[in-house]
Design a protein around this motif. Structure first.
Motif, PDB file in Angstrom:
ATOM      1  N   GLY A  14       0.831  -1.205   0.000  1.00 27.01           N
ATOM      2  CA  GLY A  14       0.000   0.000   0.000  1.00 27.01           C
ATOM      3  C   GLY A  14       0.857   1.243   0.000  1.00 27.01           C
ATOM      4  O   GLY A  14       2.023   1.202  -0.389  1.00 27.01           O
ATOM      5  N   ASP A  73      -0.607   7.167   3.716  1.00 28.45           N
ATOM      6  CA  ASP A  73      -1.549   8.244   3.465  1.00 28.45           C
ATOM      7  C   ASP A  73      -1.208   9.476   4.284  1.00 28.45           C
ATOM      8  O   ASP A  73      -1.297  10.604   3.815  1.00 28.45           O
ATOM      9  CB  ASP A  73      -2.957   7.769   3.816  1.00 28.45           C
ATOM     10  N   THR A  87      -2.788   2.986   3.454  1.00 32.31           N
ATOM     11  CA  THR A  87      -4.009   2.726   2.701  1.00 32.31           C
ATOM     12  C   THR A  87      -3.670   1.868   1.496  1.00 32.31           C
ATOM     13  O   THR A  87      -2.562   1.933   0.955  1.00 32.31           O
ATOM     14  CB  THR A  87      -4.706   4.032   2.258  1.00 32.31           C
ATOM     15  N   GLY A 104      -5.545   2.030  -1.118  1.00 28.82           N
ATOM     16  CA  GLY A 104      -6.025   2.786  -2.264  1.00 28.82           C
ATOM     17  C   GLY A 104      -7.199   2.101  -2.922  1.00 28.82           C
ATOM     18  O   GLY A 104      -7.043   1.294  -3.832  1.00 28.82           O
ATOM     19  N   GLU A 123     -11.998   1.975   0.484  1.00 32.25           N
ATOM     20  CA  GLU A 123     -10.678   2.361   0.954  1.00 32.25           C
ATOM     21  C   GLU A 123     -10.587   2.131   2.460  1.00 32.25           C
ATOM     22  O   GLU A 123     -11.455   2.546   3.208  1.00 32.25           O
ATOM     23  CB  GLU A 123     -10.420   3.832   0.638  1.00 32.25           C
ATOM     24  N   ASN A 124      -9.542   1.458   2.863  1.00 34.41           N
ATOM     25  CA  ASN A 124      -9.334   1.196   4.284  1.00 34.41           C
ATOM     26  C   ASN A 124      -8.035   1.813   4.741  1.00 34.41           C
ATOM     27  O   ASN A 124      -7.093   1.942   3.975  1.00 34.41           O
ATOM     28  CB  ASN A 124      -9.293  -0.311   4.546  1.00 34.41           C
ATOM     29  N   TYR A 125      -8.023   2.202   6.009  1.00 42.49           N
ATOM     30  CA  TYR A 125      -6.838   2.807   6.591  1.00 42.49           C
ATOM     31  C   TYR A 125      -6.372   1.985   7.774  1.00 42.49           C
ATOM     32  O   TYR A 125      -7.164   1.628   8.635  1.00 42.49           O
ATOM     33  CB  TYR A 125      -7.142   4.239   7.026  1.00 42.49           C
ATOM     34  N   TYR A 126      -5.078   1.696   7.802  1.00 43.57           N
ATOM     35  CA  TYR A 126      -4.501   0.886   8.866  1.00 43.57           C
ATOM     36  C   TYR A 126      -3.375   1.657   9.545  1.00 43.57           C
ATOM     37  O   TYR A 126      -2.563   2.297   8.866  1.00 43.57           O
ATOM     38  CB  TYR A 126      -3.959  -0.427   8.292  1.00 43.57           C
ATOM     39  N   VAL A 128      -7.685  -1.349  12.182  1.00 46.37           N
ATOM     40  CA  VAL A 128      -8.051  -0.239  11.308  1.00 46.37           C
ATOM     41  C   VAL A 128      -7.800   1.075  12.045  1.00 46.37           C
ATOM     42  O   VAL A 128      -7.959   1.156  13.263  1.00 46.37           O
ATOM     43  CB  VAL A 128      -9.533  -0.381  10.896  1.00 46.37           C
ATOM     44  N   TYR A 129      -7.382   2.081  11.293  1.00 49.31           N
ATOM     45  CA  TYR A 129      -7.118   3.371  11.923  1.00 49.31           C
ATOM     46  C   TYR A 129      -8.413   4.033  12.391  1.00 49.31           C
ATOM     47  O   TYR A 129      -9.410   4.034  11.668  1.00 49.31           O
ATOM     48  CB  TYR A 129      -6.392   4.309  10.955  1.00 49.31           C
TER      49      TYR A 129
END
Lengths: 127, 127
Positions: B37, B40, B57, B59, B66-69, B99-100
């Motif tokens: 990834g 971000d 992310t 993307g 879209e996922n954020y870690y 996950v963030y």
């Protein structure tokens, strides 16, 4: 910055973190609200992940005469009321301030911290 | 990260620092070059000025899915050859990754560091 870590964690548990891109663009003001400049970007020490400097700019007119100054991160205190980082530098102090250089060497870094009378980031905790 | 501070300073004196906005957008890859990834944004602990997390992310397509870690900063190693942060996480590890969340609380932060088996940023040096 005089807070103990325990107190700091307790007092502001959910607001301890800030996004890097939110620091960029934040104003720097004196306690009386006078605006000194704006944070253009932050410089991170790769190894430790510590923010070493906030790069201050006064914002030149149409890009002319724009200067960048390196401020040690630990001299900045965010003030909610000002919605800015609070920093009481006189005009004289600003005029004499070390200009930011891209190829920062140890001598320059020591000079910057000496100028503001604060211990360097590499002397305050390690990983 | 196994380098002593003295060695790190000696070996890479003029390349110790990186701009925050340069970290953002940098790829995260496995050692074999597989792209996991992209960073971000980074999250900074205000008090200490330490980078706590890099938010990864994958993307999503047109912003969908879209996922954020949250990745603890100290699990990332920049690899010049890859031109990316090197991180060997399997697909399984990624699927189960925390996950963030914007309102990070201490329990969540502890969970994130436990997941990656690294000491939390607030335990590694102070100012």
């Amino acid at each position: 910055m005089a807070d103990t870590q325990a107190n700091a964690l307790k007092a502001d548990e959910t607001h301890r973190l800030i996004a890097g891109d939110k620091v960029e663009g934040t104003a720097v003001c004196r306690s009386n609200g006078d605006k000194i400049g704006v944070i253009d970007r932050i410089m991170i020490e790769k190894r430790s992940g510590k923010v070493a400097y906030a790069v201050l700019t006064f914002g030149g007119f149409l890009g002319l005469g724009e200067n960048y100054y390196a401020l040690p991160w630990n001299i900045l205190t965010y003030n909610v009321n000002l919605d800015a980082y609070e920093l009481n530098l006189t005009d004289e102090q600003l005029h004499g301030a070390p200009v930011y250089v891209d190829e920062a060497d140890p001598a320059w870094e020591t000079e910057v911290h000496d100028y503001y009378g604060v211990p360097p980031y590499w002397a305050t905790g390690s990983d």
